[in-house]
Design a protein around this motif. Structure first.
Motif, PDB file in Angstrom:
ATOM      1  N   MET A 336       0.830  -1.200   0.000  1.00 25.99           N
ATOM      2  CA  MET A 336       0.000   0.000   0.000  1.00 25.99           C
ATOM      3  C   MET A 336       0.870   1.258   0.000  1.00 25.99           C
ATOM      4  SD  MET A 336      -3.020   0.970   2.678  1.00 25.99           S
ATOM      5  CE  MET A 336      -3.714   2.621   2.754  1.00 25.99           C
ATOM      6  N   ALA A 337       1.944   1.230   0.787  1.00 25.33           N
ATOM      7  CA  ALA A 337       2.846   2.378   0.833  1.00 25.33           C
ATOM      8  C   ALA A 337       3.600   2.530  -0.486  1.00 25.33           C
ATOM      9  CB  ALA A 337       3.827   2.220   1.987  1.00 25.33           C
ATOM     10  N   GLU A 338       4.092   1.415  -1.050  1.00 33.68           N
ATOM     11  CA  GLU A 338       4.841   1.480  -2.301  1.00 33.68           C
ATOM     12  C   GLU A 338       3.964   1.967  -3.456  1.00 33.68           C
ATOM     13  OE1 GLU A 338       6.459  -2.368  -2.992  1.00 33.68           O
ATOM     14  OE2 GLU A 338       8.005  -2.198  -1.440  1.00 33.68           O
ATOM     15  N   TRP A 339       2.710   1.560  -3.468  1.00 34.21           N
ATOM     16  CA  TRP A 339       1.824   1.908  -4.576  1.00 34.21           C
ATOM     17  C   TRP A 339       1.200   3.292  -4.409  1.00 34.21           C
ATOM     18  CZ3 TRP A 339      -1.198  -3.391  -4.614  1.00 34.21           C
ATOM     19  CH2 TRP A 339      -0.335  -4.388  -5.079  1.00 34.21           C
ATOM     20  N   GLY A 340       1.221   3.810  -3.192  1.00 38.06           N
ATOM     21  CA  GLY A 340       0.610   5.110  -2.957  1.00 38.06           C
ATOM     22  C   GLY A 340      -0.900   5.085  -3.013  1.00 38.06           C
ATOM     23  N   PHE A 341      -1.517   3.941  -2.673  1.00 36.68           N
ATOM     24  CA  PHE A 341      -2.973   3.822  -2.695  1.00 36.68           C
ATOM     25  C   PHE A 341      -3.573   4.401  -1.420  1.00 36.68           C
ATOM     26  CE2 PHE A 341      -3.464  -0.144  -5.636  1.00 36.68           C
ATOM     27  CZ  PHE A 341      -2.909   0.586  -6.672  1.00 36.68           C
ATOM     28  N   THR A 342      -4.784   4.915  -1.545  1.00 39.82           N
ATOM     29  CA  THR A 342      -5.553   5.272  -0.358  1.00 39.82           C
ATOM     30  C   THR A 342      -6.088   3.991   0.279  1.00 39.82           C
ATOM     31  OG1 THR A 342      -7.659   5.436  -1.546  1.00 39.82           O
ATOM     32  CG2 THR A 342      -6.268   7.422  -1.467  1.00 39.82           C
ATOM     33  N   ASP A 343      -6.620   4.117   1.493  1.00 41.25           N
ATOM     34  CA  ASP A 343      -7.209   2.945   2.157  1.00 41.25           C
ATOM     35  C   ASP A 343      -8.312   2.326   1.302  1.00 41.25           C
ATOM     36  OD1 ASP A 343      -5.551   3.224   4.320  1.00 41.25           O
ATOM     37  OD2 ASP A 343      -7.005   4.275   5.576  1.00 41.25           O
ATOM     38  N   LEU A 344      -9.175   3.168   0.731  1.00 40.91           N
ATOM     39  CA  LEU A 344     -10.291   2.657  -0.066  1.00 40.91           C
ATOM     40  C   LEU A 344      -9.807   1.978  -1.338  1.00 40.91           C
ATOM     41  CD1 LEU A 344     -12.952   5.505   0.274  1.00 40.91           C
ATOM     42  CD2 LEU A 344     -12.996   3.230   1.319  1.00 40.91           C
ATOM     43  N   GLU A 345      -8.807   2.556  -1.991  1.00 45.15           N
ATOM     44  CA  GLU A 345      -8.272   1.941  -3.210  1.00 45.15           C
ATOM     45  C   GLU A 345      -7.669   0.576  -2.907  1.00 45.15           C
ATOM     46  OE1 GLU A 345      -7.036   5.944  -5.769  1.00 45.15           O
ATOM     47  OE2 GLU A 345      -5.605   5.028  -4.381  1.00 45.15           O
ATOM     48  N   PHE A 346      -6.936   0.488  -1.805  1.00 47.14           N
ATOM     49  CA  PHE A 346      -6.317  -0.791  -1.469  1.00 47.14           C
ATOM     50  C   PHE A 346      -7.371  -1.815  -1.056  1.00 47.14           C
ATOM     51  CE2 PHE A 346      -3.732  -3.865   0.805  1.00 47.14           C
ATOM     52  CZ  PHE A 346      -2.606  -3.934  -0.001  1.00 47.14           C
ATOM     53  N   GLN A 347      -8.404  -1.368  -0.328  1.00 49.96           N
ATOM     54  CA  GLN A 347      -9.455  -2.292   0.082  1.00 49.96           C
ATOM     55  C   GLN A 347     -10.200  -2.847  -1.124  1.00 49.96           C
ATOM     56  OE1 GLN A 347     -10.050  -3.705   2.900  1.00 49.96           O
ATOM     57  NE2 GLN A 347      -8.470  -2.552   3.974  1.00 49.96           N
ATOM     58  N   ASP A 348     -10.370  -2.040  -2.180  1.00 50.33           N
ATOM     59  CA  ASP A 348     -11.004  -2.545  -3.400  1.00 50.33           C
ATOM     60  C   ASP A 348     -10.237  -3.741  -3.957  1.00 50.33           C
ATOM     61  OD1 ASP A 348     -13.059  -0.757  -3.390  1.00 50.33           O
ATOM     62  OD2 ASP A 348     -12.168   0.625  -4.828  1.00 50.33           O
ATOM     63  N   VAL A 349      -8.924  -3.618  -3.956  1.00 53.10           N
ATOM     64  CA  VAL A 349      -8.079  -4.708  -4.460  1.00 53.10           C
ATOM     65  C   VAL A 349      -8.143  -5.909  -3.535  1.00 53.10           C
ATOM     66  CG1 VAL A 349      -5.704  -5.384  -4.980  1.00 53.10           C
ATOM     67  CG2 VAL A 349      -6.532  -3.125  -5.661  1.00 53.10           C
ATOM     68  N   ARG A 350      -7.982  -5.652  -2.257  1.00 56.18           N
ATOM     69  CA  ARG A 350      -7.931  -6.751  -1.286  1.00 56.18           C
ATOM     70  C   ARG A 350      -9.269  -7.479  -1.192  1.00 56.18           C
ATOM     71  NH1 ARG A 350      -7.470  -6.202   5.270  1.00 56.18           N
ATOM     72  NH2 ARG A 350      -7.451  -8.442   5.719  1.00 56.18           N
ATOM     73  N   ASN A 351     -10.361  -6.721  -1.080  1.00 58.19           N
ATOM     74  CA  ASN A 351     -11.669  -7.355  -0.921  1.00 58.19           C
ATOM     75  C   ASN A 351     -12.092  -8.118  -2.162  1.00 58.19           C
ATOM     76  OD1 ASN A 351     -11.785  -6.233   1.625  1.00 58.19           O
ATOM     77  ND2 ASN A 351     -13.112  -4.538   1.054  1.00 58.19           N
ATOM     78  N   GLY A 352     -11.560  -7.723  -3.309  1.00 58.34           N
ATOM     79  CA  GLY A 352     -11.861  -8.456  -4.528  1.00 58.34           C
ATOM     80  C   GLY A 352     -11.000  -9.689  -4.727  1.00 58.34           C
ATOM     81  N   GLY A 353     -10.108  -9.975  -3.782  1.00 54.76           N
ATOM     82  CA  GLY A 353      -9.206 -11.116  -3.927  1.00 54.76           C
ATOM     83  C   GLY A 353      -8.232 -10.942  -5.070  1.00 54.76           C
ATOM     84  N   LEU A 354      -7.860  -9.684  -5.339  1.00 55.24           N
ATOM     85  CA  LEU A 354      -7.076  -9.358  -6.534  1.00 55.24           C
ATOM     86  C   LEU A 354      -5.640  -8.959  -6.232  1.00 55.24           C
ATOM     87  CD1 LEU A 354      -9.847  -7.211  -8.264  1.00 55.24           C
ATOM     88  CD2 LEU A 354      -9.201  -9.562  -8.849  1.00 55.24           C
ATOM     89  N   LEU A 355      -5.222  -9.069  -4.985  1.00 56.50           N
ATOM     90  CA  LEU A 355      -3.911  -8.547  -4.612  1.00 56.50           C
ATOM     91  C   LEU A 355      -2.792  -9.213  -5.402  1.00 56.50           C
ATOM     92  CD1 LEU A 355      -2.463  -6.574  -2.758  1.00 56.50           C
ATOM     93  CD2 LEU A 355      -2.312  -8.378  -1.044  1.00 56.50           C
ATOM     94  N   ASP A 356      -2.813 -10.522  -5.504  1.00 58.05           N
ATOM     95  CA  ASP A 356      -1.720 -11.229  -6.179  1.00 58.05           C
ATOM     96  C   ASP A 356      -1.679 -10.933  -7.679  1.00 58.05           C
ATOM     97  OD1 ASP A 356      -0.809 -12.334  -3.832  1.00 58.05           O
ATOM     98  OD2 ASP A 356      -1.959 -14.181  -4.049  1.00 58.05           O
ATOM     99  N   VAL A 357      -2.858 -10.821  -8.317  1.00 59.82           N
ATOM    100  CA  VAL A 357      -2.837 -10.552  -9.758  1.00 59.82           C
ATOM    101  C   VAL A 357      -2.447  -9.107 -10.035  1.00 59.82           C
ATOM    102  CG1 VAL A 357      -4.415 -12.376 -10.470  1.00 59.82           C
ATOM    103  CG2 VAL A 357      -5.343 -10.162  -9.789  1.00 59.82           C
ATOM    104  N   VAL A 358      -2.785  -8.199  -9.139  1.00 58.56           N
ATOM    105  CA  VAL A 358      -2.326  -6.822  -9.313  1.00 58.56           C
ATOM    106  C   VAL A 358      -0.805  -6.756  -9.174  1.00 58.56           C
ATOM    107  CG1 VAL A 358      -2.347  -4.510  -8.259  1.00 58.56           C
ATOM    108  CG2 VAL A 358      -4.493  -5.718  -8.661  1.00 58.56           C
ATOM    109  N   VAL A 359      -0.265  -7.481  -8.186  1.00 59.63           N
ATOM    110  CA  VAL A 359       1.188  -7.552  -8.037  1.00 59.63           C
ATOM    111  C   VAL A 359       1.820  -8.091  -9.318  1.00 59.63           C
ATOM    112  CG1 VAL A 359       3.076  -8.728  -6.834  1.00 59.63           C
ATOM    113  CG2 VAL A 359       1.188  -7.773  -5.518  1.00 59.63           C
TER     114      VAL A 359
END
Length: 504
Positions: A336-359
């Motif tokens: 989250m710090a490296e990407w500069g995402f807000t809490d809401l932006e990061f939660q969108d990725v995490r809650n969608g189960g998309l963290l690994d594919v975004v990486v």
């Protein structure tokens, strides 16, 4: 089935303290089963296999067949235990868990009882607002999965009302690790949220270790949620229920909330809670009684005589410890710090189960912002329309390649969405779809000028307005040009040329 009376959730929390416990079963992705050489294929192949084809004599409990422990399953179990902060037993033993198992040919399950491979751990769970909750782990032990019963002839697919049942032993013997928490206190009104976050954390851990697909909807990860209520001011714990095999994180959250409300109403009415298993019904959001359940002594465990103790070398344990990936909570905070995402932006990725594919998409060359945009936007929309997981539709490499075409000016965002649909339809890579469909942006100024001159000639009133300095009128010409070019033009470049031609 009669609908249970429910107490208001906030009122229930005023009267009672919720006490939780979880048993999470993780199917390991070994090549073969826990105690036999029968195949344990990738999930898609497993579900596509004909019944009773992924079996060996041990799985059927045939006389004279003897179990042999899967070494990879032991290594995976140790890695998981270490990731949960557990101590690894220098010696652990398998036991026979005796219970009526119609879908296990032996009629007992090989598990671990008083000598598990991993014990006394703790895992950090992060709630949506960043609060960290420590979940104490009692043990993680190895065992085999049971088979599957299909109840035939009834209206609901359940045993009640069925004419007969069919047994499929394909799943019998699949390696499992069961993670058992200690009693969890202090969650209060956040108990349902803690339940969901805990299961998500276990999923993230096992995926990061690469030992399981950990997909709840396919049964790779299954959660039994224990809930009891203790009246405020009392020391004695209440009677617990165990809601079995809940198959999504949202359902775990809903099941815990439902049981709190159901039990609170029963206790407030002067009733008692039956210690039992309960079934979760996704369609109604309710639980129903399963079977009465008492203590583990009911299972009549005794040491498995056909298997020797598991005694991993200290060097193996330390080697596996050195290979452990970054803990999920620490990894999320770093990303989250490296990407500069807000809490809401990061939660969108995490809650969608998309963290690994975004990486993976970022590693393939996309920026964090564009990777997030594609996966949480258009890809998720298309996945929802097809009732599929977003990660099944397209690879991170193709998403990054698609974005590179946009960055290079070869595609507009609108054209890129058409290309994405072609990639998902199996028409090839983004570049191949662009070539076959002829979707590249028209970069020839000559072709654009011809279309602009035609549009200006057709709208002399608009041309007059532009010449009078009303540049916003150019929008009508731009729209006509974009239509003539079938959307295959850069709108910004078209605007520049429109103003240039109008000024002549």
């Amino acid at each position: 089935m009669a609908t249970a009376k429910l107490m208001d959730f906030d009122k229930a929390l005023e009267m009672f303290e919720p006490v939780l416990g979880f048993e999470v079963h993780v199917e390991l992705n070994t090549n073969t089963k826990m105690f036999s050489d029968a195949p344990n294929p990738a999930n898609e192949l497993y579900h596509a296999a004909e019944p009773n084809t992924l079996i060996a004599p041990v799985d059927l409990g045939l006389p004279g067949s003897l179990p042999v422990v899967n070494e990879t399953a032991i290594r995976s179990s140790i890695s998981l235990g270490l990731a949960l902060g557990c101590s690894i037993a220098p010696s652990s033993r398998f036991a026979r868990k005796n219970y009526f198992y119609p879908d296990l040919g032996k009629n007992y399950q090989i598990s671990q009882f008083d000598e598990p491979i991993a014990f006394e751990g703790s895992v950090e769970v992060e709630l949506e607002d960043g609060t960290i909750v420590q979940i104490p782990i009692e043990r993680a032990h190895m065992e085999e999965d049971a088979g599957k019963l299909t109840h035939m002839g009834g209206a609901t697919g359940r045993i009640q009302g069925a004419e007969y049942s069919l047994v499929d032993y394909n799943r019998a013997g699949v390696p499992l690790v069961e993670i058992v928490t200690k009693t969890i206190f202090g969650t209060e009104h956040r108990a349902p949220e803690v339940a969901k976050a805990y299961v998500a954390t276990i999923r993230d851990i096992v995926r990061s270790l690469g030992i399981s697909e950990a997909r709840l909807e396919r049964g790779n990860l299954r959660c039994d949620a224990n809930v009891s209520l203790r009246p405020r001011g009392q020391e004695k714990l209440g009677t617990r229920t165990e809601t079995k095999n809940v198959n999504s994180m949202r359902s775990v959250e809903r099941a815990v909330r439902y049981e709190i409300q159901r039990q609170a109403q029963i206790l407030a009415d002067g009733g008692t809670i039956t210690q039992e298993t309960r079934h979760w019904h996704e369609d109604t959001g309710t639980t129903s009684p399963g079977r009465p359940k008492s203590d583990a002594d009911d299972y009549r465990y005794f040491p498995e005589p056909d298997l020797v103790p598991v005694e991993p070398a200290a060097e193996l344990i330390e080697a596996l410890r050195a290979e452990l990936p970054e803990q999920p909570v620490a990894r999320r905070r770093r990303l989250m710090a490296e990407w500069g995402f807000t809490d809401l932006e990061f939660q969108d990725v995490r809650n969608g189960g998309l963290l690994d594919v975004v990486v993976a998409t970022i590693e393939a060359g996309a920026t964090p912002a564009t990777a997030r945009k594609w996966w949480t936007g258009e890809i998720t929309r298309l996945a929802n329309a097809q009732e599929k997981d977003a990660t099944e539709l397209v690879s991170p490499e193709n998403v990054a390649a698609l974005q590179k075409l946009v960055d290079a000016g070869t595609l507009t965002d609108k054209l890129a969405r058409q290309v994405l649909e072609g990639v998902i339809a199996g028409e090839g890579t983004p570049q191949e779809v662009v070539d076959s469909r002829g979707l590249a942006v028209v970069s020839d100024d000559g072709a654009l000028i011809a279309a602009i001159d035609e549009a200006l000639a057709a709208q002399p009133d608009v041309l007059a307005k532009i010449k009078d300095g009303k540049v916003q009128a150019a929008g009508a010409v731009i729209g006509a040009v974009m239509k003539a070019m079938k959307g295959q033009a850069d709108a910004a470049r078209v605007r520049e040329l429109v103003l240039e031609r109008a000024a002549q």
